[in-house]
Design a protein around this motif. Structure first.
Motif, PDB file in Angstrom:
ATOM      1  N   SER A  26       0.808  -1.247   0.000  1.00 40.50           N
ATOM      2  CA  SER A  26       0.000   0.000   0.000  1.00 40.50           C
ATOM      3  C   SER A  26       0.821   1.268   0.000  1.00 40.50           C
ATOM      4  O   SER A  26       0.296   2.353   0.171  1.00 40.50           O
ATOM      5  N   ARG A  27       2.130   1.143  -0.062  1.00 37.18           N
ATOM      6  CA  ARG A  27       2.949   2.362  -0.051  1.00 37.18           C
ATOM      7  C   ARG A  27       3.489   2.666  -1.440  1.00 37.18           C
ATOM      8  O   ARG A  27       3.924   3.777  -1.699  1.00 37.18           O
ATOM      9  N   GLY A  39       3.498   7.920   7.296  1.00 35.00           N
ATOM     10  CA  GLY A  39       4.270   8.274   8.500  1.00 35.00           C
ATOM     11  C   GLY A  39       5.131   9.514   8.375  1.00 35.00           C
ATOM     12  O   GLY A  39       5.532  10.087   9.391  1.00 35.00           O
ATOM     13  N   GLY A 129      11.571   7.866  13.353  1.00 35.52           N
ATOM     14  CA  GLY A 129      11.769   6.471  13.785  1.00 35.52           C
ATOM     15  C   GLY A 129      11.577   5.497  12.631  1.00 35.52           C
ATOM     16  O   GLY A 129      10.751   5.723  11.745  1.00 35.52           O
ATOM     17  N   TYR A 139       8.834   4.754  18.782  1.00 38.44           N
ATOM     18  CA  TYR A 139       7.661   5.246  18.051  1.00 38.44           C
ATOM     19  C   TYR A 139       7.061   6.443  18.800  1.00 38.44           C
ATOM     20  O   TYR A 139       6.749   7.479  18.210  1.00 38.44           O
ATOM     21  N   THR A 142       9.476   9.801  18.819  1.00 42.03           N
ATOM     22  CA  THR A 142       9.944  10.451  17.585  1.00 42.03           C
ATOM     23  C   THR A 142       8.871  11.394  17.035  1.00 42.03           C
ATOM     24  O   THR A 142       7.678  11.218  17.301  1.00 42.03           O
ATOM     25  N   CYS A 144       8.078  11.724  13.881  1.00 47.52           N
ATOM     26  CA  CYS A 144       7.356  10.983  12.854  1.00 47.52           C
ATOM     27  C   CYS A 144       8.150   9.723  12.542  1.00 47.52           C
ATOM     28  O   CYS A 144       9.189   9.481  13.174  1.00 47.52           O
ATOM     29  N   GLY A 145       7.694   8.925  11.604  1.00 43.88           N
ATOM     30  CA  GLY A 145       8.463   7.714  11.311  1.00 43.88           C
ATOM     31  C   GLY A 145       7.718   6.738  10.435  1.00 43.88           C
ATOM     32  O   GLY A 145       6.639   7.029   9.914  1.00 43.88           O
ATOM     33  N   HIS A 147       6.669   2.529  10.155  1.00 46.01           N
ATOM     34  CA  HIS A 147       6.648   1.151  10.656  1.00 46.01           C
ATOM     35  C   HIS A 147       7.072   0.233   9.516  1.00 46.01           C
ATOM     36  O   HIS A 147       6.543   0.325   8.408  1.00 46.01           O
ATOM     37  N   ASN A 149       6.828  -3.049   9.157  1.00 44.63           N
ATOM     38  CA  ASN A 149       5.907  -4.154   8.825  1.00 44.63           C
ATOM     39  C   ASN A 149       6.578  -5.515   8.611  1.00 44.63           C
ATOM     40  O   ASN A 149       6.111  -6.311   7.805  1.00 44.63           O
TER      41      ASN A 149
END
Ligand code: UD1
Ligand code: BG6
Length: 374
Positions: A26-27, A39, A129, A139, A142, A144-145, A147, A149
């Protein structure tokens, strides 16, 4: 659950194509050929104003930062430094507004990395992060960041999280480059297109690299009695040599060093002899002639004509024609994405060396999955 696998480390190594797919899931917007990272989207203005980037982590997470350093620098134009979290808090570099400090951690709870993050926050740097654990300390602290997955990682030795950390860092670099060019009304660079293609095909390339597992097991049998081993790489492959050596020492207890091949003559060549297996990470990239030279320098100082103790990880079959017996083939991807593919044989080599030597892969002595004290 280990499923059909003997150990968690084995399971997690073989899960890497799927884990990379989840990191990308999905990115990737294939139609617009862009990466969308929820993020960091809201902090894009601040990210674009930064001039310097520090990539901070411990152990394998530090090596993910090393891997991404040049890609971020070339794609985004920042000055980028990867640094061990423990060294960061020892040296307390001058950081502040205009600096982006990226904290890379599978667990999100490593004490040194948190201490470095707290310092960067106090200095008003922008903190980002790269974590696997949703809701972790890093998480939460920070600005922003992303994940990564990777899914739950049980083995002390980090494998699939490393791959997803690298993928996430490359996605951040692509995202920032796209936005920089968009705001300048400019098309993206050729390098952007090459790395974009490299990461979307990465899950398949990782699967292909895993197909060499039986061959790697045979190589591990031949060198498992060694007490010391050297892993050599240069340029984009140097971080892989460091990460591979870390994997080998963590689980097989063979002393292993990741060496910059360009430094051979400045010390390490003194160690080269028949008793020490040498593993060269030598993909067909811009450094190939220099790697051929490094291999020649080393083989000239060994007497084993069968060259069993010289392992070459490469996407170039010329090494087989040159008489090397222990050549581990990887698929060819863009040279800046290649480290992700070249690392897989080293993870498998470490796993099989450990099994051959009869140790517990998932519980290496004296080590913990999460190090929550400095
Ligand atoms: C979400 C999903 C992700 C999925 C993606 C695309 C979750 C937790 N995330 O990710 O699995 O692949 O949609 O469908 O379900 N953050 C920090 N520090 C960190 C990490 C994250 O502050 O170290 C913040 C981010 O800035 C963001 C939030 O946490 O505000 C979520 O981050 P992330 O999960 O990466 O965002 P998405 O890409 O939207
Ligand atoms: C420990 C683990 O040393 O911490 C390593 O055994 C890991 O595998 C390191 O790389 C850093 O952990 P994290 O969770 O911050 O990535």
């Amino acid at each position: 659950k280990k499923g059909s696998h003997r150990t968690f480390m084995e399971k997690e190594i073989f899960e890497q194509p799927g884990a990379a797919q989840s990191a990308l899931f999905s990115r990737v917007d294939s139609n617009q050929r862009r990466i969308r990272l929820g993020g960091i989207a809201e902090h894009m203005d601040e990210l674009l104003q930064c001039r310097r980037v520090f990539l901070v982590g411990c152990g394998t997470s530090y090596h993910a930062g090393m891997m991404a350093e040049t890609v971020i620098e070339r794609l985004c134009g920042y000055s980028v430094t990867s640094v061990l979290a423990s060294h960061f808090i020892d040296c307390l570099p001058h950081v502040g507004p205009g600096d982006m400090c990226v904290f890379i951690s599978q667990s999100g709870s490593t004490a040194d990395t948190i201490a470095a993050l707290e310092y960067a926050n106090k200095c008003d740097a922008l903190t980002v992060g790269i974590v696997n654990t949703v809701g972790s300390s890093i998480y939460r602290q920070t600005d922003c960041g992303v994940h990564i997955n990777a899914g739950y990682e049980a083995s002390v030795c980090s494998t699939k999280a490393y791959t997803c950390q690298c993928v996430s860092l490359l996605m951040i670099a692509l995202c920032i480059h796209f936005e920089q060019r968009l705001r300048q009304n400019q098309p993206v660079s050729d390098l952007y297109d090459e790395i974009f293609d490299g990461i979307i095909t990465l899950p398949d390339a990782l699967s292909e690299a895993l197909d060499e597992s039986k061959h790697i097991h045979e190589i591990a049998k031949k060198i498992s009695a060694a007490s010391s081993c050297l892993v050599l790489g240069r340029g984009f492959s140097y971080s892989v040599a460091r990460e591979g050596a870390l994997k080998i020492k963590e689980v097989s207890y063979i002393h292993a060093e990741g060496i910059a091949a360009g430094e051979l003559k400045h010390g390490t060549l003194a160690l080269v002899c028949d008793d020490i297996p040498l593993v060269f990470v030598a993909p067909c990239d811009r450094y190939m002639p220099k790697m051929q030279n490094a291999v020649a320098q080393c083989t000239a100082r060994r007497t084993d004509k069968a060259k069993d103790g010289v392992v070459i990880i490469t996407d170039d079959t010329a090494w087989v024609s040159a008489g090397f017996k222990s050549v581990i083939k990887t698929p060819r991807v863009h040279e800046m994405v290649q480290p992700l593919v070249s690392c897989v044989p080293l993870q498998l080599l470490a796993l099989y060396l450990c099994e051959e030597r009869g140790f517990d892969v998932d519980k290496p002595r004296n080590l913990a999955k999460s190090v929550t004290v400095e």
